[in-house]
Scaffold this motif. Structure first.
Motif, PDB file in Angstrom:
ATOM      1  N   LYS A 234       0.842  -1.192   0.000  1.00 42.87           N
ATOM      2  CA  LYS A 234       0.000   0.000   0.000  1.00 42.87           C
ATOM      3  C   LYS A 234       0.882   1.247   0.000  1.00 42.87           C
ATOM      4  O   LYS A 234       1.739   1.420   0.864  1.00 42.87           O
ATOM      5  CB  LYS A 234      -0.903   0.018   1.236  1.00 42.87           C
ATOM      6  CG  LYS A 234      -2.062  -0.966   1.166  1.00 42.87           C
ATOM      7  CD  LYS A 234      -2.968  -0.806   2.374  1.00 42.87           C
ATOM      8  CE  LYS A 234      -4.155  -1.757   2.291  1.00 42.87           C
ATOM      9  NZ  LYS A 234      -5.044  -1.612   3.474  1.00 42.87           N
ATOM     10  N   TYR A 235       0.680   2.096  -0.967  1.00 33.72           N
ATOM     11  CA  TYR A 235       1.435   3.351  -1.091  1.00 33.72           C
ATOM     12  C   TYR A 235       2.936   3.105  -1.214  1.00 33.72           C
ATOM     13  O   TYR A 235       3.743   3.951  -0.842  1.00 33.72           O
ATOM     14  CB  TYR A 235       1.142   4.286   0.090  1.00 33.72           C
ATOM     15  CG  TYR A 235      -0.323   4.431   0.382  1.00 33.72           C
ATOM     16  CD1 TYR A 235      -1.198   4.883  -0.603  1.00 33.72           C
ATOM     17  CD2 TYR A 235      -0.854   4.093   1.626  1.00 33.72           C
ATOM     18  CE1 TYR A 235      -2.555   5.000  -0.354  1.00 33.72           C
ATOM     19  CE2 TYR A 235      -2.206   4.211   1.886  1.00 33.72           C
ATOM     20  CZ  TYR A 235      -3.058   4.670   0.889  1.00 33.72           C
ATOM     21  OH  TYR A 235      -4.396   4.787   1.134  1.00 33.72           O
ATOM     22  N   LYS A 239       0.795   7.638  -3.561  1.00 31.65           N
ATOM     23  CA  LYS A 239      -0.596   7.575  -3.983  1.00 31.65           C
ATOM     24  C   LYS A 239      -0.695   7.796  -5.493  1.00 31.65           C
ATOM     25  O   LYS A 239       0.190   8.399  -6.098  1.00 31.65           O
ATOM     26  CB  LYS A 239      -1.411   8.637  -3.250  1.00 31.65           C
ATOM     27  CG  LYS A 239      -1.502   8.440  -1.747  1.00 31.65           C
ATOM     28  CD  LYS A 239      -2.352   9.523  -1.112  1.00 31.65           C
ATOM     29  CE  LYS A 239      -2.453   9.321   0.390  1.00 31.65           C
ATOM     30  NZ  LYS A 239      -3.283  10.368   1.035  1.00 31.65           N
TER      31      LYS A 239
END
Length: 246
Positions: A234-235, A239
């Motif tokens: 995630k990330y 982003k």
């Protein structure tokens, strides 16, 4: 020091490990294998050659299990043992190579596959240009898999002539060449699978390398085109860009 927390018979298993290389493609590929096969952690390697690391579980968000610099995972069904390396090496690797060799020999592991990457600019000397995946196989492994690799239309990475002597070169490939030569010289069947790439968002490179591996090993079945990402990604590269930009 290699420490297994479970007593597993690894005879005729395949050992898969990454080289810390350009774009971390090998390590990302191993993440995909562990996550998609849901491989349990079965041990650790403690080595002074690598920077110590400890952190939260990379594959299960709500787990209390910690990860370290070098962890070992195993798939009983797939008959694979997978080593994940999460930190760069900062010291001599001879002891680490010796430990891997001893582990493979004592556990009667059938072969070793090193996942790696190489600088994209090095591809200019490689034909054909549009194919970015290559393999190198030791003589003992090549004799077993030569027809299979031909059937898969895989392209071998050729040694380069250096001052009249042919030498294997994988620019940006980390210790891939060194451990391959070390294992090959001890007559352990081994191969390097690698992808030419550049630094950046290397997720697609990792997916391509895992699919390349799966053509040979078939550990993911037909699911290699629809891989799930581990929660630790995630990330990973920030982003997504804001749509307001367009």
């Amino acid at each position: 020091m290699i420490k297994l927390t479970q007593d597993i018979d690894l005879e005729n298993y395949t050992l898969i490990l990454p080289s810390v290389a350009v774009g971390n493609v090998g390590q990302l590929s191993v993440d995909l294998l562990i996550s998609n096969l849901n491989l349990p952690k079965v041990g650790q390697i403690f080595s002074t050659s690598f920077i110590p690391v400890v952190g939260a579980n990379a594959y299960h968000e709500h787990s209390n299990e910690l990860i370290t610099a070098i962890d070992i995972y195993a798939g009983i069904k797939e008959r694979i043992v997978v080593i994940q390396i999460r930190s760069p090496y900062v010291g001599e690797l001879l002891e680490f190579f010796n430990e891997i060799t001893q582990f493979v020999t004592e556990r009667k592991i059938a072969k070793v596959i090193i996942l790696a990457s190489s600088h994209d600019y090095a591809k200019k000397e490689v034909q054909p240009q549009h194919l970015k995946l290559r393999y190198v196989a030791s003589p003992s492994l090549q004799s077993q898999t030569d027809k299979l690799f031909d059937d898969l239309n895989w392209i071998p990475h050729k040694p380069k002539d250096v001052t009249g002597e042919e030498r294997l070169q994988i620019p940006g490939g980390g210790f891939a060449r060194s451990i391959f030569n070390f294992l090959s010289n001890t007559d352990i069947p081994c191969a390097v699978l690698f992808k030419f790439c550049s630094e950046g968002d290397n997720i697609e490179d990792a997916i391509a390398l895992v699919c390349y591996l799966n053509q040979w090993m078939c550990v993911l079945g037909t699911n290699s085109s629809n891989l799930k990402y581990p929660p630790s990604w995630k990330y990973l590269f920030g982003k997504p860009p804001s749509q307001d930009m367009y």
